[in-house]
Design a protein around this motif. Structure first.
Motif, mmCIF file in Angstrom:
data_model
loop_
_atom_site.group_PDB
_atom_site.id
_atom_site.type_symbol
_atom_site.label_atom_id
_atom_site.label_comp_id
_atom_site.label_asym_id
_atom_site.label_seq_id
_atom_site.Cartn_x
_atom_site.Cartn_y
_atom_site.Cartn_z
ATOM 1 N N ALA A 72 0.838 -1.191 0.000
ATOM 2 C CA ALA A 72 0.000 0.000 0.000
ATOM 3 C C ALA A 72 0.875 1.244 0.000
ATOM 4 C CB ALA A 72 -0.904 0.002 1.225
ATOM 5 N N VAL A 73 0.421 2.266 -0.714
ATOM 6 C CA VAL A 73 1.130 3.537 -0.764
ATOM 7 C C VAL A 73 0.243 4.591 -0.118
ATOM 8 C CG1 VAL A 73 2.271 5.242 -2.221
ATOM 9 C CG2 VAL A 73 2.263 2.835 -2.913
ATOM 10 N N GLN A 74 0.756 5.192 0.972
ATOM 11 C CA GLN A 74 0.033 6.218 1.710
ATOM 12 C C GLN A 74 0.833 7.508 1.701
ATOM 13 O OE1 GLN A 74 -0.065 3.476 5.255
ATOM 14 N NE2 GLN A 74 -2.019 4.521 5.560
ATOM 15 N N ALA A 75 0.187 8.610 2.037
ATOM 16 C CA ALA A 75 0.873 9.890 2.145
ATOM 17 C C ALA A 75 1.519 9.999 3.521
ATOM 18 C CB ALA A 75 -0.105 11.033 1.938
ATOM 19 N N CYS A 76 2.760 10.478 3.561
ATOM 20 C CA CYS A 76 3.471 10.706 4.819
ATOM 21 C C CYS A 76 2.718 11.774 5.606
ATOM 22 C CB CYS A 76 4.901 11.163 4.527
ATOM 23 S SG CYS A 76 5.809 11.704 5.979
ATOM 24 N N VAL A 77 2.564 11.567 6.905
ATOM 25 C CA VAL A 77 1.830 12.525 7.728
ATOM 26 C C VAL A 77 2.596 13.824 7.941
ATOM 27 C CG1 VAL A 77 0.467 10.782 8.936
ATOM 28 C CG2 VAL A 77 2.656 11.497 9.882
ATOM 29 N N VAL A 78 3.890 13.830 7.649
ATOM 30 C CA VAL A 78 4.700 15.027 7.839
ATOM 31 C C VAL A 78 4.906 15.769 6.521
ATOM 32 C CG1 VAL A 78 6.941 15.898 8.623
ATOM 33 C CG2 VAL A 78 5.873 13.986 9.808
ATOM 34 N N THR A 79 5.354 15.044 5.489
ATOM 35 C CA THR A 79 5.744 15.688 4.228
ATOM 36 C C THR A 79 4.767 15.456 3.081
ATOM 37 O OG1 THR A 79 6.991 13.751 3.497
ATOM 38 C CG2 THR A 79 8.167 15.381 4.847
ATOM 39 N N LEU A 80 3.815 14.564 3.244
ATOM 40 C CA LEU A 80 2.872 14.140 2.205
ATOM 41 C C LEU A 80 3.536 13.371 1.067
ATOM 42 C CD1 LEU A 80 0.481 17.214 1.973
ATOM 43 C CD2 LEU A 80 0.221 15.130 3.321
ATOM 44 N N ALA A 81 4.791 12.986 1.247
ATOM 45 C CA ALA A 81 5.486 12.160 0.263
ATOM 46 C C ALA A 81 4.905 10.746 0.297
ATOM 47 C CB ALA A 81 6.975 12.125 0.582
ATOM 48 N N PRO A 82 4.907 10.038 -0.825
ATOM 49 C CA PRO A 82 4.390 8.665 -0.827
ATOM 50 C C PRO A 82 5.243 7.735 0.036
ATOM 51 C CG PRO A 82 4.693 9.492 -3.062
ATOM 52 C CD PRO A 82 5.308 10.490 -2.149
ATOM 53 N N PRO A 139 1.781 6.959 8.695
ATOM 54 C CA PRO A 139 2.962 6.593 7.905
ATOM 55 C C PRO A 139 3.922 7.775 7.787
ATOM 56 C CG PRO A 139 1.072 6.939 6.489
ATOM 57 C CD PRO A 139 0.572 7.038 7.886
ATOM 58 N N ARG A 140 5.215 7.478 7.881
ATOM 59 C CA ARG A 140 6.233 8.518 7.780
ATOM 60 C C ARG A 140 7.276 8.143 6.750
ATOM 61 N NH1 ARG A 140 8.254 11.354 13.285
ATOM 62 N NH2 ARG A 140 6.226 12.181 13.760
#
Length: 174
Positions: A72-82, A139-140
């Motif tokens: 699964a690919v989620q957005a990082c909670v800090v940077t929004l990077a995958p 996710p980070r």
């Protein structure tokens, strides 16, 4: 053993053989994975497989056991990077006709993981629920850090005490 393909993910309980397990294997197509990714607020769901078996438990209960694997690919909670997460989970659900669903707003959750047995056992729903529970909550991306909090000393007095001058204003004559 009875084998099922990807198209049959709902099993009618009356048609299950209590003497031998019913095996299943689910590998959703790209369109189904995309819809599930949207439902779970994921960026992408490039890989998803769920396989296992349904077996009789006692005289009238059923057990679903299986292995869920996904990427699964989620957005990082800090940077929004995958952020890509590999998931490999053992799944187990029990279904019993002796469990009822409450229609009240607040429901006390029982200690054991027994679910009410209806006419069907939907392994596709079991897969979606297990995936949702296995996803990381926050996710980070590697190396992503939250900014340091601002120290109290850096704040000026006006922001810490907005009503400090109010007493002086009230004392002044009109």
């Amino acid at each position: 053993m009875t084998r099922q393909d990807d198209r049959n993910t709902r099993f009618r309980v009356a048609h299950l053989n209590p003497r031998q397990p019913t095996e299943f294997r689910i590998a959703p197509d790209a369109e189904t994975r995309k819809a599930l990714a949207a439902e779970l607020d994921l960026i992408d769901l490039p890989n998803l497989h769920f396989s296992g078996r349904i077996t009789a438990e006692g005289l009238d209960a059923w057990k679903v056991t299986g292995k869920l694997t996904a990427r699964a690919v989620q957005a990082c909670v800090v940077t929004l990077a995958p952020v890509t997460t590999a998931i490999s989970e053992e799944v187990e659900r029990f279904y019993s006709p002796h469990v009822t669903q409450s229609e009240e707003e607040e429901v006390e959750i029982p200690e054991d993981d027994v679910e009410p047995l209806g006419q069907y056992i939907d392994v596709n729903a079991v897969m979606a629920e297990a995936l949702a529970l296995a996803l990381p909550l926050y996710p980070r991306a590697e190396g992503a850090e939250l900014p340091a909090p601002v120290a109290d000393d850096a704040e000026d007095d006006n922001t810490r005490r907005p009503f400090a001058g109010l007493a002086d204003l009230l004392k002044k004559p009109n």
